[in-house]
Design a protein around this motif. Structure first.
Motif, PDB file in Angstrom:
ATOM      1  N   ARG A  65       0.808  -1.222   0.000  1.00 53.70           N
ATOM      2  CA  ARG A  65       0.000   0.000   0.000  1.00 53.70           C
ATOM      3  C   ARG A  65       0.841   1.273   0.000  1.00 53.70           C
ATOM      4  O   ARG A  65       0.385   2.333   0.414  1.00 53.70           O
ATOM      5  CB  ARG A  65      -0.969   0.016   1.186  1.00 53.70           C
ATOM      6  CG  ARG A  65      -2.030  -1.052   1.125  1.00 53.70           C
ATOM      7  CD  ARG A  65      -2.983  -0.957   2.282  1.00 53.70           C
ATOM      8  NE  ARG A  65      -2.318  -1.219   3.550  1.00 53.70           N
ATOM      9  CZ  ARG A  65      -2.955  -1.267   4.715  1.00 53.70           C
ATOM     10  NH1 ARG A  65      -4.254  -1.046   4.759  1.00 53.70           N
ATOM     11  NH2 ARG A  65      -2.306  -1.523   5.818  1.00 53.70           N
ATOM     12  N   GLY A  66       2.074   1.165  -0.468  1.00 51.61           N
ATOM     13  CA  GLY A  66       2.916   2.347  -0.602  1.00 51.61           C
ATOM     14  C   GLY A  66       3.586   2.362  -1.960  1.00 51.61           C
ATOM     15  O   GLY A  66       3.825   1.308  -2.569  1.00 51.61           O
ATOM     16  N   LEU A  67       3.879   3.559  -2.464  1.00 48.61           N
ATOM     17  CA  LEU A  67       4.572   3.705  -3.735  1.00 48.61           C
ATOM     18  C   LEU A  67       5.997   4.159  -3.454  1.00 48.61           C
ATOM     19  O   LEU A  67       6.224   5.123  -2.717  1.00 48.61           O
ATOM     20  CB  LEU A  67       3.868   4.726  -4.621  1.00 48.61           C
ATOM     21  CG  LEU A  67       4.404   4.846  -6.055  1.00 48.61           C
ATOM     22  CD1 LEU A  67       4.105   3.562  -6.844  1.00 48.61           C
ATOM     23  CD2 LEU A  67       3.802   6.059  -6.764  1.00 48.61           C
ATOM     24  N   HIS A  68       6.970   3.446  -4.045  1.00 45.31           N
ATOM     25  CA  HIS A  68       8.390   3.731  -3.841  1.00 45.31           C
ATOM     26  C   HIS A  68       8.986   4.255  -5.138  1.00 45.31           C
ATOM     27  O   HIS A  68       8.560   3.886  -6.232  1.00 45.31           O
ATOM     28  CB  HIS A  68       9.123   2.470  -3.395  1.00 45.31           C
ATOM     29  CG  HIS A  68       8.580   1.892  -2.120  1.00 45.31           C
ATOM     30  ND1 HIS A  68       9.192   2.073  -0.904  1.00 45.31           N
ATOM     31  CD2 HIS A  68       7.462   1.164  -1.883  1.00 45.31           C
ATOM     32  CE1 HIS A  68       8.482   1.462   0.040  1.00 45.31           C
ATOM     33  NE2 HIS A  68       7.438   0.902  -0.539  1.00 45.31           N
ATOM     34  N   ALA A  69      10.022   5.075  -5.004  1.00 47.37           N
ATOM     35  CA  ALA A  69      10.626   5.701  -6.185  1.00 47.37           C
ATOM     36  C   ALA A  69      11.193   4.660  -7.135  1.00 47.37           C
ATOM     37  O   ALA A  69      11.066   4.780  -8.359  1.00 47.37           O
ATOM     38  CB  ALA A  69      11.718   6.676  -5.758  1.00 47.37           C
ATOM     39  N   ASP A  70      11.840   3.637  -6.592  1.00 47.58           N
ATOM     40  CA  ASP A  70      12.462   2.594  -7.410  1.00 47.58           C
ATOM     41  C   ASP A  70      12.681   1.377  -6.534  1.00 47.58           C
ATOM     42  O   ASP A  70      12.346   1.368  -5.340  1.00 47.58           O
ATOM     43  CB  ASP A  70      13.781   3.091  -8.024  1.00 47.58           C
ATOM     44  CG  ASP A  70      14.707   3.718  -6.995  1.00 47.58           C
ATOM     45  OD1 ASP A  70      14.773   3.221  -5.846  1.00 47.58           O
ATOM     46  OD2 ASP A  70      15.363   4.725  -7.320  1.00 47.58           O
TER      47      ASP A  70
END
Length: 303
Positions: A65-70
């Motif tokens: 449930r989180g968005l990470h840069a890479d």
């Protein structure tokens, strides 16, 4: 459905702010991919006020449930993530799947969600002697900052979504592989081998005899003959290849209370493919292994 309707009763006659239903305000009819403005991950992360209530799309690695840069950011705890929320159907995928994605939705902040939750608390009433508690769910329960209320998900499945190998373990991992001679392995080996053998034979009675550790939903997931993460193990005649892991010492103050993870390989060999981090032991159909946990109070437990 607005924020004010996202509430259910919990133990102390509290209100649980159910952000899992929040895609109503990331409505696809309002925020479509063709209308969205592309925004860089770090641009949104560092300047959330600039994009409040705007329809945007952001690229990154989705996990838990989180968005990470890479991919590297996923393994680096100090690099914060962007909280994402969606409707109930997509919310389950946001939690369960890891993928390179392009997300479209309305931008907001955890601070805004928190303020609206507090407003709910002020408006709510409780019987005499009881208290109203408002709890924000999802990543905004733990952090402040940028949020994307997702209306559309473009799954980009070709990207690499997991780090592997001993070099990456030493640099970015938090799992230590335990030697077979370790007392920790000796303490759980017979239990784990018996469970994985039962899984291979589809002996559900033996697998789930400890009902408390195997919720019905998890049992159904493992028994599903189409999608079970153990599918490649069912009926396999190859010797069990089991590896044991434990979280690194620096993560916990009480070493004896740490969970031991036992992972069985579901392909020909998992040499160089075992999990390097605790985030990699959670079930995923893409992984070539399946892990269960063991702790002093629970000999075997579902993940």
């Amino acid at each position: 459905m607005g924020l004010s309707t996202i509430a259910v009763l919990v133990t102390i006659l509290g209100l649980a702010f159910g952000a899992r239903e929040s895609a109503a305000y990331g409505d696809e009819s309002v925020c479509l991919p063709e209308k969205a403005v592309a925004v860089g991950f770090h641009e949104l992360q560092h300047n959330p006020d600039r994009y409040l209530n705007k329809c945007i799309k952001v690229h990154g690695i989705l996990a838990f449930r989180g968005l990470h840069a890479d991919l590297l950011s996923l393994y680096t705890p100090l690099d914060s993530e962007i909280a994402v929320y969606a409707n109930e159907e997509d919310e389950k995928r946001l939690w369960a799947e890891r993928s390179e994605v392009e997300l479209t939705g309305l931008a907001t902040k955890c601070e805004t969600i928190d303020a609206q939750a507090q407003a709910e608390q002020e408006k709510a009433s409780a019987p005499p002697g009881q208290e109203v508690i408002v709890m924000v769910t999802g990543l905004c329960h733990y952090q402040m900052g940028a949020v994307l209320l997702v209306s559309s998900i473009n799954w980009l499945s070709n990207g690499k979504i997991r780090l592997t190998g001993e070099t990456n373990r030493s640099r970015y991992g938090d799992l230590t592989k335990i030697l077979a001679s370790s007392w920790r392995v000796k303490a759980v080996r017979s239990t784990m081998e018996a469970w994985f053998t039962a899984a291979r034979q589809r002996d559900w009675t033996t697998m789930f005899k400890s009902k408390g550790e195997w919720p019905e939903e998890k049992r159904k997931e493992l028994m599903d003959m189409q999608t079970s993460p153990l599918l490649r193990l069912f009926g396999s005649g190859k010797p069990l290849e089991i590896a044991y892991f434990q979280t690194a010492d620096w993560l916990h103050d009480l070493p004896d209370s740490r969970t031991t993870y036992a992972c069985v390989c579901t392909i020909d060999t998992c040499d160089g493919k075992w999990p390097i981090s605790e985030i990699d032991v959670w079930p995923n159909p893409a992984w070539p292994y399946y892990c269960v946990g063991s702790s002093p109070n629970s000999p075997i437990q579902a993940l």
